[in-house]
Design a protein around this motif. Structure first.
Motif, PDB file in Angstrom:
ATOM      1  N   SER A  26       0.831  -1.192   0.000  1.00 45.66           N
ATOM      2  CA  SER A  26       0.000   0.000   0.000  1.00 45.66           C
ATOM      3  C   SER A  26       0.873   1.253   0.000  1.00 45.66           C
ATOM      4  N   TYR A  27       0.261   2.376  -0.331  1.00 48.17           N
ATOM      5  CA  TYR A  27       0.988   3.634  -0.390  1.00 48.17           C
ATOM      6  C   TYR A  27       0.862   4.379   0.928  1.00 48.17           C
ATOM      7  N   ALA A  28       1.939   5.066   1.311  1.00 50.17           N
ATOM      8  CA  ALA A  28       1.940   5.824   2.555  1.00 50.17           C
ATOM      9  C   ALA A  28       0.867   6.900   2.515  1.00 50.17           C
ATOM     10  N   PHE A  29       0.377   7.294   3.711  1.00 49.62           N
ATOM     11  CA  PHE A  29      -0.622   8.345   3.783  1.00 49.62           C
ATOM     12  C   PHE A  29      -0.082   9.610   3.127  1.00 49.62           C
ATOM     13  N   GLY A  30      -0.902  10.211   2.279  1.00 45.04           N
ATOM     14  CA  GLY A  30      -0.467  11.382   1.525  1.00 45.04           C
ATOM     15  C   GLY A  30      -0.157  11.059   0.077  1.00 45.04           C
ATOM     16  N   ILE A  56       0.269  17.632   9.936  1.00 41.45           N
ATOM     17  CA  ILE A  56       0.920  16.795  10.945  1.00 41.45           C
ATOM     18  C   ILE A  56       2.394  17.155  11.065  1.00 41.45           C
ATOM     19  N   VAL A  57       3.067  17.279   9.924  1.00 38.25           N
ATOM     20  CA  VAL A  57       4.495  17.617   9.929  1.00 38.25           C
ATOM     21  C   VAL A  57       4.720  18.972  10.580  1.00 38.25           C
ATOM     22  N   ARG A  58       3.906  19.961  10.205  1.00 40.74           N
ATOM     23  CA  ARG A  58       4.074  21.318  10.755  1.00 40.74           C
ATOM     24  C   ARG A  58       3.874  21.328  12.265  1.00 40.74           C
ATOM     25  N   ARG A  59       2.814  20.694  12.726  1.00 44.83           N
ATOM     26  CA  ARG A  59       2.506  20.715  14.155  1.00 44.83           C
ATOM     27  C   ARG A  59       3.476  19.864  14.965  1.00 44.83           C
ATOM     28  N   ARG A  60       3.956  18.762  14.386  1.00 45.10           N
ATOM     29  CA  ARG A  60       4.909  17.942  15.117  1.00 45.10           C
ATOM     30  C   ARG A  60       6.244  18.665  15.275  1.00 45.10           C
ATOM     31  N   LYS A  61       6.637  19.380  14.241  1.00 40.94           N
ATOM     32  CA  LYS A  61       7.868  20.179  14.331  1.00 40.94           C
ATOM     33  C   LYS A  61       7.728  21.270  15.376  1.00 40.94           C
ATOM     34  N   VAL A  67       1.895   8.505  10.684  1.00 37.11           N
ATOM     35  CA  VAL A  67       2.174   9.431   9.576  1.00 37.11           C
ATOM     36  C   VAL A  67       3.434  10.238   9.851  1.00 37.11           C
ATOM     37  N   ALA A  68       3.584  10.693  11.089  1.00 37.74           N
ATOM     38  CA  ALA A  68       4.760  11.474  11.465  1.00 37.74           C
ATOM     39  C   ALA A  68       6.047  10.667  11.297  1.00 37.74           C
ATOM     40  N   ARG A  69       6.012   9.423  11.703  1.00 41.39           N
ATOM     41  CA  ARG A  69       7.203   8.560  11.585  1.00 41.39           C
ATOM     42  C   ARG A  69       7.576   8.338  10.113  1.00 41.39           C
ATOM     43  N   ARG A  70       6.560   8.140   9.267  1.00 41.21           N
ATOM     44  CA  ARG A  70       6.849   7.958   7.846  1.00 41.21           C
ATOM     45  C   ARG A  70       7.452   9.222   7.246  1.00 41.21           C
TER      46      ARG A  70
END
Length: 235
Positions: free
Chosen positions: A161-165, A190-195, A228-231
Motif C-alpha cells: 500500500s501507499y503511505a498516507f499522503g 501533521i508535519v508542521r505541528r509535530r515540528k 504518519v509522522a514517523r513515515r
C-alpha cells in the motif's frame, strides 16, 4: 425451466478484469434468459484464487451444498476458469458437482458434459480447455513478477500500500506513488505541528476540528498521527 445457482469468483477483492463480478453476473443472466433458466441463488468467492480446491472456497462449497435443498439442476459460472485455473482443481470441482447429482454450466459454453465411455473427445476437449486456463494463469503470474522486478530495478514502488499522503498513479509498469491532494493537506499539517512540538493527541484533535480525515476512519487517533509522522521522518 432450469433452476441454477450462479457462481461468481474473482482472485482479489478489488480485481478489475474482463470477468469482474458485475460482468460475470450479467453474462450468466443473459445465458439463463436465452436458455430458459432461472437463477435461484448467487454464491461468490471474492479474493479467492482459482487454484484453490473447491471444498476450500466458501462460495463454491456453498453452491454445491445448496443444490439439493434448493432443488437446483446445477451451477453456472461465467466461464471455465471461474471454476478453476488449474486442471486438477477443475476436474475435482466438476467431479464433486456431478457426484452430488448436479450439472455444471458456463455462460460462454453451455453445459459442461460428464465423461462417457463412448465419447472420449468430450473429456479431451474439457481437459484441454482446463489446461489452457492453467497456462494463462501461469503466464499472467510471470508477467506480473517480471513487471514488479522491472519497477524495483528502476527504483519505483512495486508492491504494498501507499503511505498516507500518496496514492498509485499510472497503469502497469508505469504505476507509481504520487501525491494524493486530499491527504497531503493532513500530512503537511501533521508535519508542521509535530515540528512545533505538539503532542500526537493534540494534533489528532486539531485535524478533526479542521475536517481533515484519515484514510480509513472517521476520526484521527494519536497512533494514526504518530504513524504518519514517523513515515515523514519525525518521532
Amino acid at each position: 425451466m432450469l433452476k441454477l445457482i450462479g457462481y461468481l469468483r474473482v482472485s482479489s477483492a478489488g480485481q478489475v478484469e474482463a470477468w469482474g463480478l458485475d460482468r460475470q453476473e450479467a453474462a450468466i443472466r443473459r445465458w439463463a434468459k436465452a436458455n430458459d433458466g432461472r437463477i435461484v441463488k448467487w454464491c461468490r468467492d471474492e479474493g479467492v484464487s482459482g487454484t484453490v480446491e473447491a471444498v476450500e472456497r466458501p462460495g463454491l462449497a456453498e453452491a454445491i451444498e445448496l443444490m439439493a435443498p434448493l432443488k437446483a439442476d446445477g451451477i453456472i459460472a461465467a466461464d471455465m476458469d471461474r471454476y478453476a485455473r488449474k486442471l486438477m482443481v477443475q476436474e475435482a470441482a466438476f467431479g464433486v458437482i456431478w457426484q452430488r447429482g448436479g450439472r455444471a454450466f458456463t455462460a460462454t459454453g453451455g453445459e459442461v458434459l460428464q465423461d462417457q465411455d463412448d465419447d472420449a473427445a468430450r473429456t479431451l476437449i474439457r481437459q484441454v480447455l482446463g489446461a489452457v486456463a492453467q497456462y494463462e494463469k501461469t503466464q499472467a503470474v510471470m508477467r506480473m513478477r517480471h513487471g514488479r522486478l522491472a519497477k524495483q530495478r528502476a527504483g519505483r514502488k512495486s508492491t504494498g500500500s501507499y503511505a498516507f499522503g500518496f496514492h498509485g498513479e499510472g497503469r502497469g509498469r508505469e504505476r507509481d506513488a504520487a501525491p494524493n491532494p486530499a491527504e497531503q493537506a493532513a500530512r503537511d499539517e501533521i508535519v508542521r505541528r509535530r515540528k512545533a512540538k505538539e503532542s500526537f493527541r493534540e494534533i489528532a484533535a486539531a485535524l478533526d476540528a479542521a475536517g481533515l480525515k484519515p484514510r480509513r476512519a472517521d476520526r484521527w487517533s494519536a497512533m494514526a498521527v504518530r504513524s504518519v509522522a514517523r513515515r515523514a521522518g519525525l518521532s
